[in-house]
Design a protein around this motif. Structure first.
Motif, PDB file in Angstrom:
ATOM      1  N   GLU A  63      27.168  25.327 -38.361  1.00  0.00           N
ATOM      2  CA  GLU A  63      26.615  25.352 -39.724  1.00  0.00           C
ATOM      3  C   GLU A  63      27.125  24.120 -40.474  1.00  0.00           C
ATOM      4  O   GLU A  63      28.101  24.187 -41.212  1.00  0.00           O
ATOM      5  N   PRO A  64      26.475  22.967 -40.290  1.00  0.00           N
ATOM      6  CA  PRO A  64      26.978  21.703 -40.833  1.00  0.00           C
ATOM      7  C   PRO A  64      27.188  21.685 -42.346  1.00  0.00           C
ATOM      8  O   PRO A  64      28.013  20.926 -42.847  1.00  0.00           O
ATOM      9  N   HIS A  65      26.467  22.519 -43.066  1.00  0.00           N
ATOM     10  CA  HIS A  65      26.577  22.498 -44.530  1.00  0.00           C
ATOM     11  C   HIS A  65      27.462  23.610 -45.083  1.00  0.00           C
ATOM     12  O   HIS A  65      27.421  23.890 -46.287  1.00  0.00           O
ATOM     13  N   LEU A  66      28.268  24.195 -44.224  1.00  0.00           N
ATOM     14  CA  LEU A  66      29.152  25.289 -44.632  1.00  0.00           C
ATOM     15  C   LEU A  66      30.006  24.911 -45.842  1.00  0.00           C
ATOM     16  O   LEU A  66      30.140  25.676 -46.788  1.00  0.00           O
ATOM     17  N   LEU A  67      30.563  23.715 -45.834  1.00  0.00           N
ATOM     18  CA  LEU A  67      31.462  23.287 -46.907  1.00  0.00           C
ATOM     19  C   LEU A  67      30.758  22.480 -47.996  1.00  0.00           C
ATOM     20  O   LEU A  67      31.406  21.976 -48.907  1.00  0.00           O
ATOM     21  N   ALA A  68      29.432  22.369 -47.921  1.00  0.00           N
ATOM     22  CA  ALA A  68      28.677  21.550 -48.874  1.00  0.00           C
ATOM     23  C   ALA A  68      28.966  21.866 -50.340  1.00  0.00           C
ATOM     24  O   ALA A  68      29.077  20.938 -51.150  1.00  0.00           O
ATOM     25  N   PRO A  69      29.113  23.139 -50.727  1.00  0.00           N
ATOM     26  CA  PRO A  69      29.383  23.414 -52.148  1.00  0.00           C
ATOM     27  C   PRO A  69      30.678  22.765 -52.665  1.00  0.00           C
ATOM     28  O   PRO A  69      30.835  22.569 -53.864  1.00  0.00           O
ATOM     29  N   LEU A  70      31.582  22.418 -51.760  1.00  0.00           N
ATOM     30  CA  LEU A  70      32.849  21.801 -52.179  1.00  0.00           C
ATOM     31  C   LEU A  70      32.687  20.331 -52.554  1.00  0.00           C
ATOM     32  O   LEU A  70      33.604  19.736 -53.120  1.00  0.00           O
ATOM     33  N   LYS A  71      31.558  19.732 -52.223  1.00  0.00           N
ATOM     34  CA  LYS A  71      31.279  18.328 -52.562  1.00  0.00           C
ATOM     35  C   LYS A  71      32.397  17.411 -52.071  1.00  0.00           C
ATOM     36  O   LYS A  71      32.893  16.546 -52.783  1.00  0.00           O
ATOM     37  N   LEU A  72      32.772  17.618 -50.815  1.00  0.00           N
ATOM     38  CA  LEU A  72      33.880  16.869 -50.226  1.00  0.00           C
ATOM     39  C   LEU A  72      33.510  15.446 -49.860  1.00  0.00           C
ATOM     40  O   LEU A  72      32.400  15.174 -49.412  1.00  0.00           O
ATOM     41  N   HIS A  73      34.464  14.561 -50.018  1.00  0.00           N
ATOM     42  CA  HIS A  73      34.401  13.230 -49.424  1.00  0.00           C
ATOM     43  C   HIS A  73      35.138  13.294 -48.094  1.00  0.00           C
ATOM     44  O   HIS A  73      34.640  12.828 -47.089  1.00  0.00           O
ATOM     45  N   TYR A  74      36.344  13.846 -48.122  1.00  0.00           N
ATOM     46  CA  TYR A  74      37.064  14.061 -46.875  1.00  0.00           C
ATOM     47  C   TYR A  74      38.188  15.058 -47.070  1.00  0.00           C
ATOM     48  O   TYR A  74      38.614  15.356 -48.177  1.00  0.00           O
ATOM     49  N   LEU A  75      38.636  15.591 -45.926  1.00  0.00           N
ATOM     50  CA  LEU A  75      39.835  16.419 -45.854  1.00  0.00           C
ATOM     51  C   LEU A  75      40.741  15.804 -44.800  1.00  0.00           C
ATOM     52  O   LEU A  75      40.266  15.236 -43.813  1.00  0.00           O
ATOM     53  N   ARG A  76      42.008  15.969 -44.998  1.00  0.00           N
ATOM     54  CA  ARG A  76      42.984  15.530 -43.990  1.00  0.00           C
ATOM     55  C   ARG A  76      44.054  16.610 -43.911  1.00  0.00           C
ATOM     56  O   ARG A  76      44.628  16.996 -44.919  1.00  0.00           O
ATOM     57  N   TRP A  77      44.282  17.091 -42.703  1.00  0.00           N
ATOM     58  CA  TRP A  77      45.334  18.082 -42.471  1.00  0.00           C
ATOM     59  C   TRP A  77      46.376  17.445 -41.564  1.00  0.00           C
ATOM     60  O   TRP A  77      46.018  16.844 -40.541  1.00  0.00           O
ATOM     61  N   VAL A  78      47.630  17.602 -41.915  1.00  0.00           N
ATOM     62  CA  VAL A  78      48.714  16.994 -41.152  1.00  0.00           C
ATOM     63  C   VAL A  78      49.847  17.999 -40.987  1.00  0.00           C
ATOM     64  O   VAL A  78      50.294  18.596 -41.974  1.00  0.00           O
ATOM     65  N   LEU A  79      50.317  18.177 -39.768  1.00  0.00           N
ATOM     66  CA  LEU A  79      51.570  18.887 -39.506  1.00  0.00           C
ATOM     67  C   LEU A  79      52.637  17.824 -39.303  1.00  0.00           C
ATOM     68  O   LEU A  79      52.414  16.844 -38.585  1.00  0.00           O
ATOM     69  N   PHE A  80      53.786  18.017 -39.920  1.00  0.00           N
ATOM     70  CA  PHE A  80      54.859  17.028 -39.780  1.00  0.00           C
ATOM     71  C   PHE A  80      56.218  17.711 -39.831  1.00  0.00           C
ATOM     72  O   PHE A  80      56.295  18.938 -39.920  1.00  0.00           O
ATOM     73  N   ASP A  83      56.464  20.040 -36.887  1.00  0.00           N
ATOM     74  CA  ASP A  83      55.512  21.145 -37.076  1.00  0.00           C
ATOM     75  C   ASP A  83      56.004  22.229 -38.033  1.00  0.00           C
ATOM     76  O   ASP A  83      55.535  23.360 -37.991  1.00  0.00           O
ATOM     77  N   THR A  84      56.916  21.890 -38.925  1.00  0.00           N
ATOM     78  CA  THR A  84      57.420  22.886 -39.873  1.00  0.00           C
ATOM     79  C   THR A  84      56.792  22.744 -41.259  1.00  0.00           C
ATOM     80  O   THR A  84      56.955  23.628 -42.103  1.00  0.00           O
ATOM     81  N   ARG A  85      56.081  21.635 -41.489  1.00  0.00           N
ATOM     82  CA  ARG A  85      55.460  21.417 -42.802  1.00  0.00           C
ATOM     83  C   ARG A  85      54.014  20.996 -42.588  1.00  0.00           C
ATOM     84  O   ARG A  85      53.666  20.403 -41.581  1.00  0.00           O
ATOM     85  N   PHE A  86      53.201  21.326 -43.579  1.00  0.00           N
ATOM     86  CA  PHE A  86      51.759  21.100 -43.509  1.00  0.00           C
ATOM     87  C   PHE A  86      51.309  20.378 -44.773  1.00  0.00           C
ATOM     88  O   PHE A  86      51.750  20.714 -45.876  1.00  0.00           O
ATOM     89  N   MET A  87      50.442  19.388 -44.595  1.00  0.00           N
ATOM     90  CA  MET A  87      49.846  18.696 -45.730  1.00  0.00           C
ATOM     91  C   MET A  87      48.331  18.864 -45.646  1.00  0.00           C
ATOM     92  O   MET A  87      47.725  18.634 -44.601  1.00  0.00           O
ATOM     93  N   TYR A  88      47.768  19.285 -46.767  1.00  0.00           N
ATOM     94  CA  TYR A  88      46.326  19.426 -46.918  1.00  0.00           C
ATOM     95  C   TYR A  88      45.928  18.454 -48.011  1.00  0.00           C
ATOM     96  O   TYR A  88      46.383  18.561 -49.141  1.00  0.00           O
ATOM     97  N   GLN A  89      45.116  17.486 -47.659  1.00  0.00           N
ATOM     98  CA  GLN A  89      44.683  16.506 -48.647  1.00  0.00           C
ATOM     99  C   GLN A  89      43.170  16.494 -48.671  1.00  0.00           C
ATOM    100  O   GLN A  89      42.521  16.395 -47.628  1.00  0.00           O
ATOM    101  N   GLY A  90      42.625  16.627 -49.872  1.00  0.00           N
ATOM    102  CA  GLY A  90      41.177  16.627 -50.019  1.00  0.00           C
ATOM    103  C   GLY A  90      40.751  15.774 -51.190  1.00  0.00           C
ATOM    104  O   GLY A  90      41.428  15.721 -52.211  1.00  0.00           O
TER     105      GLY A  90
END
Length: 177
Positions: A63-80, A83-90
């Motif tokens: 479902e390619p448009h699943l996240l369309a309502p969020l009007k995203l440019h990008y998301l970035r998820w990082v474990l660092f 693996d004890t911490r998580f970064m969510y950047q949108g």
């Protein structure tokens, strides 16, 4: 039309910002709106987070448009940090309040739980308690102090429209040859 890249320095204090439903409304910057969340991963949940990333990517293939309502440019998820911490950047086109409310609706309707369930301190009643979801985000938000845009203030819809125009123009030129 010449595009000039722009940057905005963001002050540390948010006291001067207008208050929205869930706290300060950060101004739109050349990179649009966005946030960075940093939180501790529940012990033993790093692989679950990675698996969630795979599940979300697969859901988007179906479902390619699943996240369309969020009007995203990008998301970035990082474990660092091992693996004890998580970064969510949108980065997205709507303000914080709308983005978070839309995210709760999308994930509740789709049956896909949020990756945040694997983070320490996240409220497991987030689907019915939007305020708890938002409070977690606010508590773990790391505000940027500089945001830069190579194509400043353009929305994701405007970018997609420009790319469609480019493709149509390219096709027209190819057919003329």
């Amino acid at each position: 039309m010449e595009l000039n890249p722009q940057a905005v320095a963001i002050p540390k204090s948010t006291e001067h910002l207008e208050k929205g439903k869930y706290g300060p409304i950060f101004p739109k910057t050349p990179a649009c709106y966005g946030f960075t969340i940093v939180a501790n991963v529940k012990p033993g949940h790093a692989d679950t987070l990675r698996g969630y990333g795979v599940r979300l990517a697969d859901s988007l293939k179906a479902e390619p448009h699943l996240l369309a309502p969020l009007k995203l440019h990008y998301l970035r998820w990082v474990l660092f940090d091992n693996d004890t911490r998580f970064m969510y950047q949108g980065i997205f086109d709507t303000d914080f309040d709308k983005y978070t409310e839309d995210a709760v609706v999308i994930f509740t309707r789709s049956g896909i739980n949020t990756a945040f369930e694997n983070l320490e301190g996240f409220s497991m009643d987030w689907k019915t308690n939007t305020q708890a979801f938002i409070q977690f985000l606010r508590d773990h938000q790391c505000n940027s102090f500089l945001e830069y845009g190579e194509y400043p203030y353009f929305t994701s819809d405007e970018i997609k429209k420009a790319l469609k125009l480019k493709a149509a123009f390219t096709e027209m030129l190819e057919q003329m040859q």
